[in-house]
Scaffold this active site. Structure first.
Site, short mmCIF file in Angstrom:
data_model
loop_
_atom_site.label_atom_id
_atom_site.label_comp_id
_atom_site.label_asym_id
_atom_site.label_seq_id
_atom_site.Cartn_x
_atom_site.Cartn_y
_atom_site.Cartn_z
N LYS A 111 70.04 -2.35 50.79
CA LYS A 111 71.04 -3.20 51.45
C LYS A 111 70.60 -4.67 51.41
O LYS A 111 71.41 -5.56 51.16
CB LYS A 111 71.27 -2.73 52.88
CG LYS A 111 72.10 -1.46 52.96
CD LYS A 111 72.22 -0.98 54.39
CE LYS A 111 72.99 0.33 54.46
NZ LYS A 111 72.86 0.98 55.77
N LYS A 190 79.17 3.89 39.02
CA LYS A 190 79.39 4.61 40.27
C LYS A 190 80.53 3.94 41.04
O LYS A 190 80.55 2.71 41.18
CB LYS A 190 78.10 4.56 41.10
CG LYS A 190 78.25 5.18 42.47
CD LYS A 190 77.07 4.90 43.38
CE LYS A 190 77.34 5.50 44.73
NZ LYS A 190 77.11 4.83 45.89
N LYS A 193 82.79 0.46 46.87
CA LYS A 193 83.62 -0.68 47.25
C LYS A 193 82.95 -2.00 46.88
O LYS A 193 83.61 -3.00 46.64
CB LYS A 193 84.02 -0.64 48.72
CG LYS A 193 82.89 -0.69 49.70
CD LYS A 193 83.42 -0.64 51.12
CE LYS A 193 82.33 -0.42 52.13
NZ LYS A 193 81.49 0.78 51.93
#
Ligand code: ADP
Ligand code: TRP
Length: 319
Positions: A111, A190, A193
């Site tokens: 992240k 993949k 979003k």
């Protein structure tokens, strides 16, 4: 057997979320004697700082899981933040959690690499997830592959707590649906979003159509033989089909089905497959009271169990 899973209200649901997480989790939860499926709105705060957006997304997440077939008479459905014991337990668990355990968490590193601000909350995200799981003494936690490490961290934290204060928590186990592959997006990577390559579940038909028609293909001519194994349209289409239907479709590709026709077939299958869910979703959107009642009832049931666990925990630690 107590089964528990949760969904982050982080935006519009796409096909990758559905086949990779929602569908297997709902099926798994539906088979259990006792199950919990909730919307982790406090987790979403680690990546979202827009009140209106969070309000919308968490409601949408409830509509999504109910529309996708979660039965609220079987599973306890609620907002995480409606049960404050999650955060209380999180603090207590954080005091037995070694820094090194969290430093090894892959999801945190990914992240931060993606550009998400590295707050203390983002770092301790797995401890809140451990509290989510341990509060309800869940035996099994069905999650996508990417969440396996988090469930293992929850298990390690439970062991640490039990060692320090005596047997209190059941050790949870991750339940990974090995059959679920990574769903490719419209560009073949993949579906995610963050890559802008998604096919949404509940968007307007024309949005879905344009996403499907926009799937990238190679430059083979209309009647040339196509290779289903390397074709993104086929790889997406096969998710909807059983083994024999997959084989029949693969033959059509090999016999020179044009990409235009292949996409039309996929669109048809897509709309057909989700038609009942899409109708249910619209119905739920109108039925505000029903959804509110589900959430209130769920929060009540969850609170009763959470309170009991916390009584025991407080006693164990000397409070
Ligand atoms: P996104 O990548 O769009 O941000 P999330 O990370 O919020 O999606 O995914 C939520 C869940 O959906 C994850 O636990 C993951 O298991 C599943 N998931 C997301 N994208 C895919 C995909 N392309 N294929 C399979 N599963 C996926
Ligand atoms: N971290 C999970 C995800 O991003 C969501 C989650 C939070 C969860 N708490 C949980 C999943 C407890 C299972 C059990 O998908």
């Amino acid at each position: 057997m107590r089964i528990l899973s949760a969904i982050q209200p982080s935006g519009t649901l796409h096909l990758g979320n559905y086949f990779g997480s929602i569908k297997p989790n709902i099926e798994y939860v539906g088979k259990a004697e006792e199950s919990f499926y909730f919307v982790v709105d406090l987790h979403a705060l680690t990546t979202m700082q827009d009140a209106e957006q969070l309000r919308t997304y968490r409601r949408e997440a409830v509509l999504d899981i109910l529309a996708c077939g979660l039965d609220p008479t079987k599973a306890v459905v609620f907002y995480q933040s409606d049960v404050p014991e999650h955060t209380e337990l999180m603090w207590i668990l954080s005091t037995v959690t070694p820094m090194g355990l969290l430093e090894r968490a892959v999801s945190y590193k990914e992240k931060v690499e993606k550009g998400i601000a590295s707050s203390v909350g983002l770092f301790t995200y797995p401890v809140l997830m451990a509290a989510d799981i341990l509060l309800y003494h869940a035996d099994k936690v069905p999650v996508g592959k990417d969440q396996k490490q988090h469930v293992e961290i929850a298990r390690d934290i439970a062991i640490k707590f039990n060692n320090a204060f005596g047997d209190t928590f059941i050790l949870p186990e991750p339940e990974i649906n090995a059959a679920v592959a990574v769903v490719p997006g419209t560009d073949g990577q993949k579906m995610s979003k963050s890559y802008g390559n998604t096919i949404p579940l509940f968007a307007e038909e024309k949005v879905i159509k344009s996403a499907i028609m926009g799937i990238k293909t190679d430059s083979k001519g209309a009647t040339d033989a196509k290779d289903p194994d390397t074709c993104t349209v086929y790889q997406i289409h096969k998710l909807f089909l059983d083994a024999s239907a997959q084989k029949t479709l693969a033959e059509e590709y090999k016999n020179g089905l044009s990409y235009g026709d292949a996409k039309k077939k996929l669109l048809e299958t897509y709309l057909d497959y989700f038609s009942a869910m899409r109708a249910k979703r619209s119905e739920l959107e109108q039925n505000v009271k029903y959804v509110d009642d589900v959430l209130a009832e769920g929060a009540k049931k969850a609170s009763a169990i959470a309170k009991k666990t916390m009584e025991k925990v407080r006693h164990s630690i000397g409070l």
